[in-house]
Design a protein around this motif. Structure first.
Motif, PDB file in Angstrom:
ATOM      1  N   TYR A   2       0.836  -1.207   0.000  1.00 18.89           N
ATOM      2  CA  TYR A   2       0.000   0.000   0.000  1.00 18.89           C
ATOM      3  C   TYR A   2       0.863   1.245   0.000  1.00 18.89           C
ATOM      4  N   LEU A   5       1.165   4.030  -2.745  1.00 19.17           N
ATOM      5  CA  LEU A   5       0.785   5.398  -2.352  1.00 19.17           C
ATOM      6  C   LEU A   5       1.836   6.388  -2.794  1.00 19.17           C
ATOM      7  N   ARG A   6       3.096   5.998  -2.655  1.00 13.73           N
ATOM      8  CA  ARG A   6       4.190   6.906  -3.027  1.00 13.73           C
ATOM      9  C   ARG A   6       4.090   7.278  -4.507  1.00 13.73           C
ATOM     10  N   ALA A  34       0.986   9.467  -5.073  1.00 12.41           N
ATOM     11  CA  ALA A  34       1.155  10.823  -4.529  1.00 12.41           C
ATOM     12  C   ALA A  34       1.923  11.683  -5.523  1.00 12.41           C
ATOM     13  N   GLY A  35       2.959  11.097  -6.092  1.00 13.71           N
ATOM     14  CA  GLY A  35       3.740  11.833  -7.082  1.00 13.71           C
ATOM     15  C   GLY A  35       2.878  12.216  -8.274  1.00 13.71           C
ATOM     16  N   PHE A  47      -0.352  12.545  -8.307  1.00 15.65           N
ATOM     17  CA  PHE A  47      -1.357  13.533  -7.873  1.00 15.65           C
ATOM     18  C   PHE A  47      -0.774  14.933  -7.912  1.00 15.65           C
ATOM     19  N   ARG A  48       0.444  15.064  -7.396  1.00  7.22           N
ATOM     20  CA  ARG A  48       1.056  16.406  -7.386  1.00  7.22           C
ATOM     21  C   ARG A  48       1.265  16.892  -8.807  1.00  7.22           C
ATOM     22  N   LEU A 104      -2.046  18.049 -10.148  1.00 10.98           N
ATOM     23  CA  LEU A 104      -2.419  19.363  -9.598  1.00 10.98           C
ATOM     24  C   LEU A 104      -1.695  20.473 -10.339  1.00 10.98           C
ATOM     25  N   ILE A 155      -1.328  22.250  -0.905  1.00 12.20           N
ATOM     26  CA  ILE A 155      -2.028  21.392   0.063  1.00 12.20           C
ATOM     27  C   ILE A 155      -1.113  21.237   1.272  1.00 12.20           C
ATOM     28  N   PHE A 189      -2.429   8.942   3.199  1.00 11.16           N
ATOM     29  CA  PHE A 189      -2.813   9.544   1.928  1.00 11.16           C
ATOM     30  C   PHE A 189      -2.694  11.060   1.995  1.00 11.16           C
ATOM     31  N   ILE A 207      -0.948  12.895   3.997  1.00 16.89           N
ATOM     32  CA  ILE A 207       0.459  13.296   4.109  1.00 16.89           C
ATOM     33  C   ILE A 207       1.142  13.183   2.744  1.00 16.89           C
ATOM     34  N   ALA A 208       0.835  12.088   2.052  1.00 15.77           N
ATOM     35  CA  ALA A 208       1.526  11.798   0.795  1.00 15.77           C
ATOM     36  C   ALA A 208       1.277  12.860  -0.261  1.00 15.77           C
ATOM     37  N   ILE A 209       0.047  13.380  -0.310  1.00 19.80           N
ATOM     38  CA  ILE A 209      -0.287  14.321  -1.382  1.00 19.80           C
ATOM     39  C   ILE A 209       0.022  15.767  -1.003  1.00 19.80           C
ATOM     40  N   SER A 210       0.527  15.985   0.199  1.00 23.37           N
ATOM     41  CA  SER A 210       0.728  17.369   0.672  1.00 23.37           C
ATOM     42  C   SER A 210       2.007  17.979   0.141  1.00 23.37           C
TER      43      SER A 210
END
Lengths: 255, 251
Positions: free
Chosen positions: A220, A224-225, A228-229, A231-232, A235, B4, B145, B147-150
């Motif tokens: 997971y 997630l890592r 997250a990348g 997602f940024r 954005l 964020i 989650f 934390i990861a996207i911040s």
């Protein structure tokens, strides 16, 4: 009117005059010391406490004017009242003496009633002045103590409560309340300081590392890592799209 | 670019929500459009600081997660009115305080991926400059989650032995997630400690950048979340410290 016997210094180069004035002072119920010149007068004033000086103006070596000048320049002596007693009754001399700090003037052939009145007036003025000086000194002491409390540097034993705390007026009340509050603050701070000498951070590093590995080692987390990348980046791309879509009026369109 | 910022702590009771709400106010006073999202679904509370009564919450994050509304529909404008200093806006997406809603979440869970698009849509719809995420304490899928996207993460702790190890774990996990900016916040510091010494101790312990120390404040305790501290005490040292933290988080 003062009731406590005062200490009066008689300064005159003539022995007869010294005797006459000393006796007149004693008849008023006060203690008299007599010296024959200005130098002796200044020496004695610096050595013993005096409440009033009866001062001849014309004397050899150091005259009355010079004694007045020296007393004015000395912080310990400037508040002692001086009545100049002289045979020189010219107005200029009187004015000069008063300008140099004399409280009053009497001619050598003085009327005992007038002497009493002027001596008592001067002594009363001194008494009030002494009270004022004492009051200001105690206010200053309390102010210094307050500053010390603010600086967390206050020593409860430093406040002279023997004098300050026994006053029957508002200053005395303030001093007693202040001292009580300052002691409480001081005791609390001392207590806290005893308990907390140093901030100690104790971490079981091995256990911490195990916990971190437990979390970061999961599928997971790895997933997630990556997300997250992405997602940024998304954005950022959204922002770029919005900036490109901003019309000339600077307002963004809401999608 | 919209940022964020997550405010997280390993344990509860560190003052995280209070810090989040006050940061929102400071950003808004700076003219920014701020979103605050209460992801502490299990124990929501930040809405209280903004003066929002539970009964005033029309739509919540829970409604969005259950597909009942768009995320922007759950936004409540909580910008203080009558205060000339607020040039920006604050939009709060609260979590529901209804017991059955909370129980539902605990029982059923929710799809975290919904939050990914949710946050994007929220930023777009409300033209946010900053989105503050008030997280649930502890490390779980939801908080990881957030934390990861911040872009920035504030890790709030108290100078308490119970917080030290967990904060260390959070710090390392955040580093592993490559969070661009990680800021340690030591909250409720007793004034008997020397703030400079405390700062240095924690910076060395956690090998982190400048830590922010917020002293314990009787005024904060007395205010008891009935309002925003930075509005009530504009010149207080704690307000100054929060201002400094806001600046660090924004970069």
């Amino acid at each position: 009117m003062t009731t406590k016997p005062a200490h009066v210094l008689v300064v005159d180069d003539h022995p007869t005059n010294r005797l006459k004035m000393s006796m007149a002072v004693q008849n008023l119920g006060h203690a008299a010391r007599a010296v024959e010149d200005g130098r002796q007068a200044l020496a004695l004033l610096r050595l013993e406490r005096h409440d009033l000086v009866l001062l001849d103006l014309l004397m050899p070596e150091l005259d009355g004017y010079q004694v007045l000048q020296a007393m004015k320049q000395d912080a310990e002596l400037r508040n002692i009242p001086v009545i100049v007693i002289s045979s020189v009754d010219e107005m200029d001399s009187v004015v000069k003496a008063i300008e140099l700090g004399a409280e009053d003037y009497l001619p050598k052939t003085f009327d005992p009633v007038l002497l009493r009145a002027r001596v008592n007036a001067c002594l009363e003025k001194k008494r009030l002045r002494d009270l004022e000086v004492e009051y200001l000194a105690q206010v200053a002491e309390l102010t210094r103590a307050a500053a010390a409390v603010e600086a967390e540097d206050f020593d409860p034993g430093s406040l002279d409560l023997a004098t300050l705390g026994t006053r029957g007026d508002e200053l005395g009340v303030l001093a007693r309340v202040f001292e009580r509050m300052a002691r409480e603050i001081y005791a609390r701070q001392a207590h806290l300081k005893k308990r907390v000498i140093e901030l100690e951070v104790q971490i079981d590093e091995a256990r911490q590392e195990r916990q971190v590995r437990r979390i970061t080692g999961t599928t997971y987390f790895q997933d997630l890592r990556g997300r997250a990348g992405q997602f940024r980046e998304t954005l950022q791309s959204d922002e770029a799209d919005r900036s490109a879509a901003v019309p000339s009026n600077g307002r963004r369109s809401i999608g | 670019m919209s940022k964020i910022i997550s405010i997280h702590s390993f344990r509860g009771g560190t003052g995280k929500s209070n810090i989040t709400a006050n940061l929102a106010m400071l950003f808004a006073q700076d003219g920014q459009r701020v979103g605050v999202i209460d992801t502490d679904i299990q124990s929501p509370g930040i809405h209280v600081l903004f003066g929002l009564d539970g009964g005033d919450i029309k739509r919540s994050l829970n409604d969005f997660l259950w597909g009942r509304c768009a995320i922007a529909d759950a936004a409540h404008d909580v910008t203080p009115t009558g205060d000339g200093t607020v040039a920006g806006r604050i939009h709060l997406i609260p979590s529901s305080i209804q017991t059955d809603e909370i129980v539902n979440v605990l029982r059923e869970g929710y799809d975290i991926s919904l939050l990914t698009n949710g946050f994007r849509n929220l930023i777009e719809a409300l033209e946010l400059d900053v989105l503050l995420i008030d997280t649930h304490p502890g490390l779980n899928e939801e908080t990881l989650f957030s934390i990861a996207i911040s872009h920035a993460l504030a890790i709030v702790m108290r100078p308490d032995q119970q917080d030290y190890e967990g904060t260390g774990v959070t710090m390392e996990v955040a580093r592993s997630l490559h969070v661009p900016r990680i800021v340690l916040v030591v909250n409720k510091m007793p004034p008997s400690f020397d703030a400079a010494d405390v700062k240095k101790t924690f910076e060395e312990t956690y090998n982190c950048g400048p830590a922010h120390v917020l002293l314990h404040s009787d005024e904060m305790m007395t205010l008891a979340s009935r309002g925003l501290f930075v509005l009530e005490y504009r010149d207080h040292p704690v307000t100054e410290a929060l201002r400094s933290l806001a600046k660090t988080l924004q970069g």
